[in-house]
Write a protein that holds these residues in place. Structure first.
Motif, PDB file in Angstrom:
ATOM      1  N   ARG A  47     -11.789  22.162  34.461  1.00  0.00           N
ATOM      2  CA  ARG A  47     -10.700  21.266  34.074  1.00  0.00           C
ATOM      3  C   ARG A  47      -9.726  21.050  35.229  1.00  0.00           C
ATOM      4  O   ARG A  47      -8.632  20.549  35.037  1.00  0.00           O
ATOM      5  N   ASP A  49      -8.080  23.263  37.111  1.00  0.00           N
ATOM      6  CA  ASP A  49      -6.863  24.018  36.805  1.00  0.00           C
ATOM      7  C   ASP A  49      -6.077  24.497  38.026  1.00  0.00           C
ATOM      8  O   ASP A  49      -4.974  24.996  37.876  1.00  0.00           O
ATOM      9  N   ALA A  63      -4.744  22.664  33.405  1.00  0.00           N
ATOM     10  CA  ALA A  63      -6.006  22.317  32.745  1.00  0.00           C
ATOM     11  C   ALA A  63      -5.764  21.393  31.554  1.00  0.00           C
ATOM     12  O   ALA A  63      -6.483  20.404  31.366  1.00  0.00           O
ATOM     13  N   GLU A  67      -7.167  17.558  31.521  1.00  0.00           N
ATOM     14  CA  GLU A  67      -8.129  17.121  30.495  1.00  0.00           C
ATOM     15  C   GLU A  67      -7.596  15.881  29.778  1.00  0.00           C
ATOM     16  O   GLU A  67      -8.343  14.925  29.520  1.00  0.00           O
ATOM     17  N   PHE A  84     -16.190  19.197  28.599  1.00  0.00           N
ATOM     18  CA  PHE A  84     -15.454  20.023  29.555  1.00  0.00           C
ATOM     19  C   PHE A  84     -15.976  21.451  29.469  1.00  0.00           C
ATOM     20  O   PHE A  84     -15.928  22.063  28.395  1.00  0.00           O
TER      21      PHE A  84
END
Ligand SMILES: [Zn+2]
Length: 240
Positions: A47, A49, A63, A67, A84
């Motif tokens: 994602r 992050d 994240a 997303e 994901f």
């Protein structure tokens, strides 16, 4: 150099490392596939992050943010299916055998005609920043090797077969971020949607004043060889 309207794909599985990779490099082509009625499914191994410059942010918050940005971008392009995965951003190259097994399982589940992924073989004299990211090369290597050897090989992961996932042979791989482009798709009809989709990744591109100019330059370079003003370029590997 193969310049075509579109490759004759029906089921397309896009497998990239981070939110935004697919929209920048294959967003215009994806919108054309969607417009033509093909099944497009985009898989994100992370994602993204770690992709934020503010030390007050946490990976979890980044994240969640990224997303949401990716879902908004996909809605603009019309890409209906997103997955994901939960690999850690920046750590894919050291994530162990689970990466290859995950790639193989997803391809056996989806049974695509075309897989789109990162070119793991940057070659000289590339050394461009997108190609140097270890996640890009790790996903590209895992996916390309899975397509050639693991997905069609019944002795790889017998537990897949026990779960109803049969070996599969796909038709082609299109590699993004490649130094060896030999397949160009004209994205003139979808370029504006691509710009809007990339703009939806505000945490990554909010600071860039002339995002459209940047993407226009990328599209001109991709189509420069065969004279397509707005294009996306791929290295195409034909498997069957
Ligand atoms: Zn990336």
């Amino acid at each position: 150099m193969d310049v075509s309207g579109l490759p004759p794909a029906r089921r397309i599985l896009i497998m990239t490392a981070h939110p935004d990779d697919a929209d920048i490099w294959v967003g215009g082509t994806s919108a054309r596939w969607v417009d033509d009625g093909h099944d497009v499914h985009s898989v994100f191994f992370t994602r993204g992050d770690k992709g934020h410059g503010d030390p007050a942010m946490t990976p979890q918050r980044v994240a969640t943010l990224r997303e949401a940005e990716q879902r908004a971008a996909a809605a603009i392009l019309g890409v209906p299916r997103l997955t994901f995965l939960d690999f850690a951003d920046g750590e894919l190259a050291w994530s162990g055998p689970g990466l290859a097994e995950t790639a193989t399982r997803l391809i056996r589940q989806e049974r695509p005609d075309t897989v789109v992924t990162h070119d793991p073989y940057t070659g000289a004299p590339g050394y461009r920043e997108p190609q140097l990211h270890p996640d890009h090369r790790a996903v590209g290597l895992a996916v390309v090797e899975a397509c050639y050897f693991r997905v069609p090989g019944p002795l790889y992961y017998p537990e897949h077969r026990a779960a109803g996932l049969e070996p599969h042979r796909l038709r082609e791989i299109l590699l993004i971020m490649s130094e060896h482009v030999d397949h160009v798709v004209d994205i003139a009809t979808t370029f504006e949607r691509k710009v809007q989709a990339v703009r939806a990744h505000a945490s990554q591109f909010g600071h860039r004043a002339d995002l459209e100019g940047f993407l226009r330059g990328l599209a001109a370079r991709a189509g420069g060889g065969p004279g397509v003003p707005l294009a996306e370029g791929f290295k195409r590997l034909v498997l069957s």
